[in-house]
Motif scaffolding. Structure first.
Motif, PDB file in Angstrom:
ATOM      1  N   GLN A 186     -19.216  10.168 -28.180  1.00  0.00           N
ATOM      2  CA  GLN A 186     -18.908  11.505 -27.677  1.00  0.00           C
ATOM      3  C   GLN A 186     -19.643  12.578 -28.465  1.00  0.00           C
ATOM      4  OE1 GLN A 186     -14.694  10.958 -28.241  1.00  0.00           O
ATOM      5  NE2 GLN A 186     -14.293  10.640 -26.067  1.00  0.00           N
ATOM      6  N   VAL A 187     -19.668  12.432 -29.798  1.00  0.00           N
ATOM      7  CA  VAL A 187     -20.366  13.404 -30.640  1.00  0.00           C
ATOM      8  C   VAL A 187     -21.867  13.372 -30.356  1.00  0.00           C
ATOM      9  CG1 VAL A 187     -21.020  13.950 -33.020  1.00  0.00           C
ATOM     10  CG2 VAL A 187     -18.634  13.447 -32.465  1.00  0.00           C
ATOM     11  N   ALA A 188     -22.418  12.189 -30.133  1.00  0.00           N
ATOM     12  CA  ALA A 188     -23.842  12.085 -29.817  1.00  0.00           C
ATOM     13  C   ALA A 188     -24.181  12.878 -28.550  1.00  0.00           C
ATOM     14  CB  ALA A 188     -24.235  10.617 -29.644  1.00  0.00           C
ATOM     15  N   CYS A 189     -23.328  12.777 -27.534  1.00  0.00           N
ATOM     16  CA  CYS A 189     -23.558  13.536 -26.295  1.00  0.00           C
ATOM     17  C   CYS A 189     -23.422  15.036 -26.544  1.00  0.00           C
ATOM     18  CB  CYS A 189     -22.586  13.077 -25.217  1.00  0.00           C
ATOM     19  SG  CYS A 189     -22.920  11.420 -24.576  1.00  0.00           S
ATOM     20  N   CYS A 190     -22.420  15.426 -27.324  1.00  0.00           N
ATOM     21  CA  CYS A 190     -22.267  16.846 -27.686  1.00  0.00           C
ATOM     22  C   CYS A 190     -23.513  17.365 -28.385  1.00  0.00           C
ATOM     23  CB  CYS A 190     -21.062  17.027 -28.613  1.00  0.00           C
ATOM     24  SG  CYS A 190     -19.455  16.866 -27.829  1.00  0.00           S
ATOM     25  N   PHE A 191     -24.032  16.568 -29.298  1.00  0.00           N
ATOM     26  CA  PHE A 191     -25.195  16.956 -30.089  1.00  0.00           C
ATOM     27  C   PHE A 191     -26.416  17.164 -29.201  1.00  0.00           C
ATOM     28  CE2 PHE A 191     -28.247  15.889 -33.685  1.00  0.00           C
ATOM     29  CZ  PHE A 191     -28.022  17.090 -34.352  1.00  0.00           C
ATOM     30  N   VAL A 192     -26.608  16.271 -28.240  1.00  0.00           N
ATOM     31  CA  VAL A 192     -27.745  16.391 -27.325  1.00  0.00           C
ATOM     32  C   VAL A 192     -27.623  17.650 -26.472  1.00  0.00           C
ATOM     33  CG1 VAL A 192     -28.870  15.357 -25.313  1.00  0.00           C
ATOM     34  CG2 VAL A 192     -28.212  13.917 -27.248  1.00  0.00           C
ATOM     35  N   VAL A 193     -26.440  17.901 -25.923  1.00  0.00           N
ATOM     36  CA  VAL A 193     -26.235  19.102 -25.110  1.00  0.00           C
ATOM     37  C   VAL A 193     -26.468  20.354 -25.952  1.00  0.00           C
ATOM     38  CG1 VAL A 193     -24.580  20.438 -23.754  1.00  0.00           C
ATOM     39  CG2 VAL A 193     -24.611  17.943 -23.571  1.00  0.00           C
ATOM     40  N   ALA A 194     -25.943  20.378 -27.167  1.00  0.00           N
ATOM     41  CA  ALA A 194     -26.092  21.544 -28.035  1.00  0.00           C
ATOM     42  C   ALA A 194     -27.554  21.814 -28.377  1.00  0.00           C
ATOM     43  CB  ALA A 194     -25.289  21.342 -29.325  1.00  0.00           C
ATOM     44  N   LEU A 195     -28.338  20.772 -28.582  1.00  0.00           N
ATOM     45  CA  LEU A 195     -29.745  20.947 -28.939  1.00  0.00           C
ATOM     46  C   LEU A 195     -30.586  21.436 -27.774  1.00  0.00           C
ATOM     47  CD1 LEU A 195     -30.497  17.815 -31.174  1.00  0.00           C
ATOM     48  CD2 LEU A 195     -30.148  20.171 -31.920  1.00  0.00           C
ATOM     49  N   TYR A 196     -30.330  20.935 -26.577  1.00  0.00           N
ATOM     50  CA  TYR A 196     -31.245  21.175 -25.466  1.00  0.00           C
ATOM     51  C   TYR A 196     -30.790  22.245 -24.474  1.00  0.00           C
ATOM     52  CZ  TYR A 196     -33.897  17.118 -26.994  1.00  0.00           C
ATOM     53  OH  TYR A 196     -34.669  16.253 -27.729  1.00  0.00           O
ATOM     54  N   SER A 197     -29.558  22.697 -24.557  1.00  0.00           N
ATOM     55  CA  SER A 197     -29.111  23.749 -23.648  1.00  0.00           C
ATOM     56  C   SER A 197     -29.790  25.076 -23.996  1.00  0.00           C
ATOM     57  CB  SER A 197     -27.589  23.910 -23.736  1.00  0.00           C
ATOM     58  OG  SER A 197     -27.165  24.985 -22.923  1.00  0.00           O
ATOM     59  N   GLY A 225     -17.565   4.805 -39.062  1.00  0.00           N
ATOM     60  CA  GLY A 225     -17.704   5.906 -38.116  1.00  0.00           C
ATOM     61  C   GLY A 225     -18.373   7.117 -38.735  1.00  0.00           C
ATOM     62  N   LEU A 226     -17.953   7.475 -39.959  1.00  0.00           N
ATOM     63  CA  LEU A 226     -18.540   8.637 -40.622  1.00  0.00           C
ATOM     64  C   LEU A 226     -19.998   8.385 -40.976  1.00  0.00           C
ATOM     65  CD1 LEU A 226     -18.022  11.480 -41.715  1.00  0.00           C
ATOM     66  CD2 LEU A 226     -17.403  10.447 -43.902  1.00  0.00           C
ATOM     67  N   LEU A 227     -20.294   7.171 -41.459  1.00  0.00           N
ATOM     68  CA  LEU A 227     -21.684   6.835 -41.773  1.00  0.00           C
ATOM     69  C   LEU A 227     -22.567   6.960 -40.551  1.00  0.00           C
ATOM     70  CD1 LEU A 227     -23.988   5.525 -43.456  1.00  0.00           C
ATOM     71  CD2 LEU A 227     -23.071   3.298 -42.780  1.00  0.00           C
ATOM     72  N   CYS A 228     -22.096   6.445 -39.440  1.00  0.00           N
ATOM     73  CA  CYS A 228     -22.920   6.416 -38.235  1.00  0.00           C
ATOM     74  C   CYS A 228     -23.085   7.793 -37.601  1.00  0.00           C
ATOM     75  CB  CYS A 228     -22.326   5.425 -37.239  1.00  0.00           C
ATOM     76  SG  CYS A 228     -22.395   3.728 -37.856  1.00  0.00           S
ATOM     77  N   VAL A 229     -22.044   8.600 -37.623  1.00  0.00           N
ATOM     78  CA  VAL A 229     -22.196   9.946 -37.068  1.00  0.00           C
ATOM     79  C   VAL A 229     -23.099  10.785 -37.969  1.00  0.00           C
ATOM     80  CG1 VAL A 229     -20.274  11.231 -38.143  1.00  0.00           C
ATOM     81  CG2 VAL A 229     -20.890  11.678 -35.764  1.00  0.00           C
ATOM     82  N   ALA A 230     -23.082  10.508 -39.277  1.00  0.00           N
ATOM     83  CA  ALA A 230     -23.995  11.196 -40.192  1.00  0.00           C
ATOM     84  C   ALA A 230     -25.443  10.806 -39.892  1.00  0.00           C
ATOM     85  CB  ALA A 230     -23.639  10.857 -41.639  1.00  0.00           C
ATOM     86  N   LEU A 231     -25.667   9.513 -39.621  1.00  0.00           N
ATOM     87  CA  LEU A 231     -27.019   9.064 -39.265  1.00  0.00           C
ATOM     88  C   LEU A 231     -27.501   9.724 -37.981  1.00  0.00           C
ATOM     89  CD1 LEU A 231     -26.856   5.235 -40.063  1.00  0.00           C
ATOM     90  CD2 LEU A 231     -28.206   6.959 -41.249  1.00  0.00           C
ATOM     91  N   ILE A 232     -26.605   9.846 -37.012  1.00  0.00           N
ATOM     92  CA  ILE A 232     -26.965  10.494 -35.745  1.00  0.00           C
ATOM     93  C   ILE A 232     -27.400  11.939 -35.984  1.00  0.00           C
ATOM     94  CG2 ILE A 232     -25.995  11.416 -33.591  1.00  0.00           C
ATOM     95  CD1 ILE A 232     -24.333   8.873 -33.409  1.00  0.00           C
ATOM     96  N   MET A 233     -26.593  12.664 -36.754  1.00  0.00           N
ATOM     97  CA  MET A 233     -26.882  14.070 -37.017  1.00  0.00           C
ATOM     98  C   MET A 233     -28.161  14.237 -37.831  1.00  0.00           C
ATOM     99  SD  MET A 233     -24.585  16.091 -35.684  1.00  0.00           S
ATOM    100  CE  MET A 233     -22.913  16.167 -35.080  1.00  0.00           C
TER     101      MET A 233
END
Length: 424
Positions: A186-197, A225-233
């Protein structure tokens, strides 16, 4: 001549699929509704057995839409491959290891066939740019459902500074790692929308939703979970910043501000217990050692049924012994090893084929930001036994769909997809 026609004339690229069509297929609604079903889950791992409304929507799409019955080569290989493996593995289990079978064996096999059909139908749909945008936005918004369950328990426990497990509206406690994997997607999708909108308010909203998702993961105490969301960001953000694309300055500024706000909030509000769990003894405890032990035992037992595995979930016969329980729903506590023991080397090969096809689609379509996010999601899904979860298959569907949409429509960027009121 409008702007799109001018761009086509200059580049020679036809912007297929980029239009004002605001119709949304039932296929999209079926996928986007799946993460919201976590509100009503009756199991700790949130598998597709809870996502019945989403399955029903996909069934309606299959019945009433001719396009939903036209499967791609990729979908056909995955569907036929897994169905064949399931059939053979269950027959072998009946003939050679009948003591492993339970009253749940048949329903598990049928449910996995439904999951494979759901995936095959989802990735075969011919998406428009508008559907891609809505799909990503809705999955991003679904983090509100997950966060609601987590914050509800956090407040109910008096803002407890320890691990807080989310509880569904049906009273079912959800395992922290399975929950965190869902929030990571879910955070990954939020991040993509936030970057490209291109809409400032939407950037603010989706960066804020990303922060809410991260806080939810922290409260669960899920280190993976925290490690992976940090890697995504970090990886996704770095690739986004260094790519030579015009008009990205506002997103870079928001990303920098978001990162600073997270660091300030973490330094001020994270408790000593949480800090120690995440950064001091994050990998030096018995739970990680036991997880590795389960993986080793799975690999050691796998040669008993090397090609087709033990059958869907039948390996829990051994897992219960390893966990010293009379019954358990957990198999090997790892997605790769779960596929290996359930479906053998052939089933694991089919799963890896999906991942490789996703990576290939993102590389060919030059979606390097999404490609940089993959390690975080893959690591989280590997650590958690996510074989039948909504989170794993949602990640596979979303990244496959976006990558292959951009591959097919090479003249469309994610900026175009998320731009409001594009000229056509």
């Amino acid at each position: 001549m409008n702007r799109v026609a001018e761009r086509q004339q200059i580049t020679g690229v036809k912007r297929v699929g980029f239009n004002r069509n605001t119709n949304i297929s039932l296929v999209v609604w079926a996928i986007a509704s799946a993460p919201f079903c976590v509100l009503f889950t009756g199991e700790n791992s949130f598998t597709f057995q809870t996502a019945i409304p989403s399955i029903a929507l996909m069934a309606l799409a299959f019945i009433f839409s001719n396009g939903a019955r036209q499967y791609s080569r990729h979908a056909f290989v995955i569907a036929i491959g897994f169905i064949g493996v399931i059939g053979i593995s269950e027959i072998l289990a009946v003939c050679t290891n009948s003591y492993m079978l339970t009253n749940k064996t048949l329903i598990r096999a049928l449910m996995f066939i439904v999951i494979v059909w759901f995936y095959a139908t989802a990735v075969s749909h011919n998406y428009t740019s508008y559907e891609i945008k809505i799909l990503m936005q809705l999955i991003g918004l679904s983090v509100c459902a997950s966060a609601f369950l987590e914050f509800k328990e956090y407040l109910a426990q008096g803002m407890y500074f320890g691990r807080v497990y989310p509880v569904s509206l049906r009273g079912q406690m959800i395992d922290a790692n399975f929950f965190a994997l869902l929030v990571v997607i879910q955070v990954a999708c939020c991040f993509v929308v936030a970057l490209y909108s291109n809409v400032i308010l939407k950037k603010v909203i989706y960066f804020a939703l990303s922060g809410i998702g991260i806080i939810s993961i922290i409260l669960t105490g899920s280190r993976s979970g925290l490690l992976c969301v940090a890697l995504i960001m970090v990886l996704g953000g770095m690739v986004y910043v260094v790519r030579p694309v015009k008009g990205k300055m506002s997103s870079v500024i928001f990303l920098a501000g978001f990162s600073v706000a997270l660091l300030i909030a973490a330094s001020k509000y994270i408790s000593d217990w949480m800090f120690n769990r995440f950064f001091v003894n994050s990998y030096n405890d018995g739970s990680n050692e036991f997880r590795v032990t389960l993986w080793i035992k799975a690999v050691e037992r796998w040669p008993q049924h090397p090609l087709f595995g033990f059958g869907v979930g039948n390996y829990t016969y051994y897992s219960a012994q390893d966990w010293r329980l009379s019954e358990t729903s957990t198999t090997t506590h790892g997605t790769v090893t779960d596929f290996l023991v359930d479906f053998g080397i052939i089933g694991l090969g089919l799963f890896l084929y999906i991942v490789i096809d996703i990576i290939s689609g993102l590389i060919v379509s030059k979606q390097y930001v999404l490609l940089a996010m993959l390690p975080g999601i893959i690591i989280c899904s590997v650590i958690v036994g996510a074989e039948r979860t909504v989170a794993l298959w949602l990640y596979l569907i979303v990244f496959y769909v976006v990558g292959h949409f951009c591959k097919k429509n090479s003249g469309i960027s994610l900026y175009d997809v998320f731009r409001e009121n594009p000229a056509t």
